[in-house]
Enzyme design. Structure first.
Site, PDB file in Angstrom:
ATOM      1  CB  THR A 367      -0.996  -0.002   1.177  1.00 39.38           C
ATOM      2  OG1 THR A 367      -1.889  -1.100   0.980  1.00 39.38           O
ATOM      3  CG2 THR A 367      -1.830   1.256   1.309  1.00 39.38           C
ATOM      4  CG  ASN A 387      -5.880  -5.770   0.912  1.00 39.54           C
ATOM      5  OD1 ASN A 387      -5.486  -5.127   1.870  1.00 39.54           O
ATOM      6  ND2 ASN A 387      -6.542  -6.901   1.035  1.00 39.54           N
ATOM      7  CB  SER A 438     -10.514   1.490   3.622  1.00 42.33           C
ATOM      8  OG  SER A 438      -9.150   1.850   3.602  1.00 42.33           O
ATOM      9  N   GLY A 459      -2.133  -1.382   6.709  1.00 45.74           N
ATOM     10  CA  GLY A 459      -3.324  -2.164   7.032  1.00 45.74           C
ATOM     11  C   GLY A 459      -4.018  -1.602   8.251  1.00 45.74           C
TER      12      GLY A 459
HETATM   13  O1  DON Z   1      -7.894  -0.382   2.888  1.00 51.09           O
HETATM   14  C1  DON Z   1      -7.232  -0.891   3.775  1.00 51.09           C
HETATM   15  O2  DON Z   1      -7.355  -0.616   4.947  1.00 51.09           O
HETATM   16  C2  DON Z   1      -6.185  -1.921   3.410  1.00 51.09           C
HETATM   17  N1  DON Z   1      -6.515  -2.512   2.162  1.00 51.09           N
HETATM   18  C3  DON Z   1      -4.831  -1.267   3.384  1.00 51.09           C
HETATM   19  C4  DON Z   1      -3.749  -2.279   3.187  1.00 51.09           C
HETATM   20  C5  DON Z   1      -2.408  -1.863   3.642  1.00 51.09           C
HETATM   21  O3  DON Z   1      -2.191  -0.790   4.130  1.00 51.09           O
HETATM   22  C6  DON Z   1      -1.322  -2.861   3.461  1.00 51.09           C
HETATM   23  N2  DON Z   1      -0.099  -2.396   4.024  1.00 51.09           N
HETATM   24  N3  DON Z   1       0.518  -3.033   4.784  1.00 51.09           N
END
Ligand code: DON
Length: 557
Positions: A367, A387, A438, A459
């Site tokens: 991301t 993602n 998200s 994430g």
């Molecule tokens: O929208 C979200 O919260 C996740 N899809 C974000 C994913 C993310 O930040 C991955 N990084 N480690």
């Protein structure tokens, strides 16, 4: 006579001061992004007469090329915009949507158990992308330059190629099997099925052609015509469920950002369907009642951890796509509600027992986020995603577009955690056309003296990283370099434990927190990739910083 002249004299004396206050503009433009080529692309577009919005289009498109593991045309994200001319602020919601053939139980087997990997790997994991629509929309509505110009750096890099870095290799290693299962993707991102050596040049001629169609025809260059046909044919041939109508019907939505206040700072952040701004503001509201600088380090950590737990519990219970479920954000964001939660927080609050716990697998470097302030004072905070690293690993042949696995951000089954260990409820269940919840948290922080633009990938941990940076800014001021480098810790309600980076707590502090009943898990390699730009009005100075954990570049010029 003299008496009557006085206001006029005073007015004349202060006129120049008033004029400078009203006209104060940043003396330089600042950009921080996760890749040097993207930061440079942004400055290139500014130098060609573009504003921050044009630069953002160029940066997002460039990241789509040079960080294929983090974001891309096959993904989506959230754009927080501030227009200096009239102070207008908006969030461009370019989140992916579930295809119309999606069903609530699509990732469960006949006996109702989740099928391993189905929401993460391959075309069934992919929702309908939003980034191409956002590029066209932001360029047309807020930018000054045509897409042909703002997409030029990305097109050039897709054709000429970029060099593989250590981070690329780490993430390709992790996703090698999935990439190898999909030949079109493996051909582009691997070297004969293996992780490419450092410096290996990744060329993406199909992606360059797709970008050219987008540049020439705007959104129709992606969501209709040859690109759309190839996307849908590729997805369906590999067992996916997209239709041409899904693509034709995709729309970005402009939404009012979440506004909050914490002590001396004004907070503007992402609205639903990102939980980011809501959860961030809730935590800040709860913590408003504490003078963190007066607490010792363990007490301070404890109240912050408890605020995290309480806000993430509400995330799991109530939050989802506001076009599908009604969420009482007004109550969640109210100070009265924060006061109630705060009362529960003085001791470790007993929350409902976890049904099941898993490891969070996200590393927090896939991301991507970038931040921009231009010389007019326009500002942009954008967090983009496909993602998990390299998304679904699936690329429809002839498109160069690596598809997301954002469907995993839905609740696959109540109580079953996603790849980041997050659980959720009905509000975030799968439905046709719905956007998965998200955690992306592009954010502006403001005092009378300073404007901060920041955000990070990571994430579920995104929101707590932004929280810690905001608390640092509110309590200790700090600077861009200190916010992005800050040692981090995180609690997300479930699993019931505190994750922390090596420098976040000393050994005695870890023992003290354990003594209070917390389970602590060390994240040795750290997590996140924060990008921050700040404009200090006193002294009129712009600074920017890129997270030392990543490979990004912050440049003020
Ligand atoms: O929208 C979200 O919260 C996740 N899809 C974000 C994913 C993310 O930040 C991955 N990084 N480690």
């Amino acid at each position: 006579m003299i008496y009557r002249a006085r206001p006029l004299i005073l007015f004349l004396i202060f006129l120049p001061l008033l004029a400078t206050a009203a006209e104060l503009k940043p003396p330089a433009a600042g950009i921080a992004s996760a890749h040097p080529l993207a930061t440079r692309a942004g400055h290139e577009i500014l130098a060609r007469g573009g504003n921050a919005f044009d630069a953002a289009v160029a940066i997002a498109a460039t990241l789509a090329v040079v960080e294929p593991y983090g974001s891309g045309l096959g993904g989506g994200g959230f754009w927080l915009l501030h227009r200096a001319r009239d102070g207008f602020e908006t969030m461009v919601d370019a989140r992916e949507r579930a295809p119309m053939a999606a069903t609530r139980d699509m990732y469960l087997d006949e006996s109702g158990r989740p099928v391993a990997g189905l929401s993460l790997n391959g075309p069934l994991a992919a929702a309908i992308p939003g980034l191409p629509a956002a590029l066209a929309h932001v360029a047309e509505k807020y930018g000054r330059l045509p897409l042909t110009q703002s997409l030029a750096p990305a097109i050039r890099l897709a054709r000429k190629g970029f060099a593989v870095t250590a981070r690329y290799r780490k993430l390709a290693e992790r996703r090698m099997d999935v990439l190898n299962a999909h030949p079109a993707a493996a051909r582009v991102f691997l070297d004969n099925g293996f992780v490419p050596d450092p410096g290996f040049i990744v060329r993406q001629p199909d992606l360059a052609r797709t970008l050219v169609r987008l540049a020439k025809k705007g959104r129709a260059g992606f969501y209709a015509g040859v690109t759309a046909r190839r996307l849908v044919e590729g997805v369906r041939a590999a067992g996916g469920i997209w239709s041409l109508k899904d693509l034709a019907d995709y729309r970005i939505v402009e939404r009012t950002p979440v506004h909050g206040r914490h002590k001396n700072i004004r907070v503007t952040s992402a609205a639903l369907p990102s939980s980011g701004g809501t959860v961030l503001t809730q935590m800040l509201n709860i913590l408003e009642g504490f003078d963190l600088n007066k607490l010792d380090r363990v007490q301070r950590a404890q109240v912050i951890i408890e605020a995290m737990r309480l806000a993430y519990r509400d995330r799991a219970r109530y939050l989802g796509d506001p076009d599908f479920v009604s969420v009482d954000t007004q109550r969640l964001l109210s100070h009265d509600y924060a006061v109630r939660l705060r009362r529960a927080l003085r001791t470790r609050v007993k929350l409902d027992a976890p049904r099941r716990q898993t490891e969070t697998r996200g590393t927090g470097t896939n991301t991507t986020h970038f931040s921009v302030i231009d010389r007019e004072g326009n500002r942009v905070a954008v967090t983009l995603s496909i993602n998990y690293a390299f998304g679904s690993g699936f690329m429809p042949p002839g498109t160069g577009v690596l598809l997301n696995n954002e469907m995993d951000d839905f609740v696959i089954k109540p109580g079953v955690p996603n790849v980041y260990g997050l659980v959720g409820a009905e509000a975030n269940a799968i439905a046709p056309g719905k956007r998965p919840l998200s955690s992306m948290t592009p954010t502006f922080l403001e005092t009378d003296d300073a404007v901060v633009v920041l955000g990070t990938p990571g994430g579920s941990r995104i929101i707590t990283m932004v929280l810690l940076a905001a608390l640092e800014f509110a309590n200790n001021r700090g600077d861009a370099a200190s916010w992005v480098a800050l040692p981090r810790f995180h609690h997300q309600y479930l699993p019931d434990r505190v994750e922390y980076e090596p420098d976040a707590f000393s050994k005695p502090e870890v023992r003290a927190l354990e003594g209070l009943g917390y389970k602590l898990v060390l994240r040795k390699n750290g997590y996140g990739n924060m990008q921050a730009v700040v404009w200090y009005k006193t002294g009129n100075r712009v600074a920017a910083a890129s997270d030392p954990r990543g490979e990004g570049l912050a440049l003020v010029r």
